[in-house]
Design an enzyme around this catalytic site. Structure first.
Site, PDB file in Angstrom:
ATOM      1  CB  SER A 275      -0.896  -0.001   1.239  1.00  7.61           C
ATOM      2  OG  SER A 275      -0.095   0.253   2.376  1.00  7.61           O
ATOM      3  CE  LYS A 276      -2.661   6.318  -1.492  1.00  9.36           C
ATOM      4  NZ  LYS A 276      -3.630   7.305  -1.115  1.00  9.36           N
ATOM      5  NE  ARG A 277      -0.371   1.251   5.589  1.00  7.67           N
ATOM      6  CZ  ARG A 277      -1.149   0.315   6.051  1.00  7.67           C
ATOM      7  NH1 ARG A 277      -1.350   0.192   7.308  1.00  7.67           N
ATOM      8  NH2 ARG A 277      -1.764  -0.520   5.250  1.00  7.67           N
TER       9      ARG A 277
END
Ligand code: GLU
Length: 344
Positions: A275-277
């Site tokens: 994910s963006k994380r």
């Protein structure tokens, strides 16, 4: 007759040639990659794009890039340019897309609303729709059966009678749902094999247009894949559970079903979907860390079971090793935390 009226015959043969061209055009493999511009592309999206591109190029087919920017609140400015940049860096190209246009333009979903509305109108005329004023929370309480990320909408909540003019009125503060038929949907996936799903049980009457007026992913994808004459949908296995819902819509709209391949998911070292994380695993971060795109392609090819070892190569060089069979039984693979170091 040919010699008596050559003019008519040649017009006829021109028409016939055109017709033949159209047939062969429509028989040609047509794949696509359809990212949502909600963040930088990460290794997971790169992997899906690479698989979709190799499948299209091996079939000597067309490859389209479509940007799925329908969910405007989640869309981030500058991301579609950044994603296109990343795809080019990886060595991928496309025959139609937002930057170069094409026969089925526009290639931004935000500009394709008319098509979604007319598909919705068609389903309304088939009496397949109804309005719903329940929120996701109401539904979870009422149905008390959230299934994955989908709150199942049970048939018992479907209204029995609808007042005339409801469709026009539903533009305000109501979502529009599909009356999902109860039959079983079957399809064959190139990687995951035979799939069966009773959508009435897994999702129930799902939303086609949200309360805020945004058309749902399921409807938009179907309308676009049909309009663009996509012959094979290649995407990540996280979307495998959407396919039966999309096939229901394709059947109701009278479209031709494409074939499907859901590619292995790429997980971070904790075993979670990227994910963006996972910023260090974005293509931009890897590039900045000095990773060569050919090493990344080679790494993905190895992780997908297409090559016995990691060696640098271009997507074009990978095409000859591309084989659905080798990816069978690989639901996912885990990336090392220090991928950038491994690849430099
Ligand atoms: N836009 C979706 C995503 O980025 C993919 C849709 C699809 O390939 O059907 O996850």
């Amino acid at each position: 007759m040919t010699s008596e009226n050559p003019g008519i015959v040649s017009a006829g043969s021109i028409l016939q040639t055109q017709f033949m061209k159209e047939i062969s055009q429509s028989n040609r493999y047509h794949g696509r990659f359809a990212p949502s511009p909600t963040g930088h592309l990460h290794v997971g999206s790169a992997c899906t794009a690479l698989v979709a591109w190799c499948a299209a190029r091996q079939a000597d087919g067309l490859f389209t890039l479509r940007i799925e920017d329908l969910d405007t609140p989640r869309t981030m400015p500058g991301m579609k340019e950044s994603q296109m940049n990343d795809l080019r860096w990886l060595g991928l190209d496309w025959d139609a897309g937002p930057d170069i246009g094409g026969r089925h333009e526009p290639y931004l979903q935000s500009l394709r609303q008319k098509g979604y509305q007319s598909a919705l109108d068609k389903l309304y005329h088939q009496k397949m729709l109804f309005p719903c004023r329940l929120s996701r929370r109401d539904l979870q309480t009422l149905a008390s059966a959230p299934h994955g990320d989908v709150a199942v909408y049970p048939r018992s909540l479907r209204p029995t009678g609808l007042e005339p003019g409801w469709y026009e009125k539903a533009k305000i503060n109501a979502s529009i749902r599909l009356k999902v038929p109860s039959h079983r949907i079957q399809f064959f996936d190139q990687i995951c094999g035979l799939q069966e799903e009773v959508v009435a049980a897994t999702a129930g009457d799902y939303v086609l247009r949200r309360r805020d007026g945004v058309f749902s992913y399921q409807l938009a994808v179907v309308v676009d894949d049909l309009h663009m004459e996509i012959t094979e949908v290649v995407r990540g296995q996280d979307l495998l559970s959407s396919t039966a819902r999309q096939l229901l819509l394709i059947d109701l709209l009278g479209g031709t079903r494409p074939s499907y391949a859901h590619s292995p998911l790429v997980l971070n070292a904790k075993g979670e979907k990227l994910s963006k994380r996972d910023a260090p695993l974005s293509l931009a971060a890897l590039r900045e860390a000095g990773v060569s795109s050919q090493y990344l392609v080679g790494y993905l090819a190895w992780a997908l079971g297409l090559l016995p070892d990691v060696r640098p190569l271009t997507p074009g060089e990978l095409v000859k090793y591309f084989d659905w069979f080798r990816m069978k039984g690989i639901p996912s693979f885990v990336l090392p935390e220090n991928l950038a170091e491994v690849l430099t």
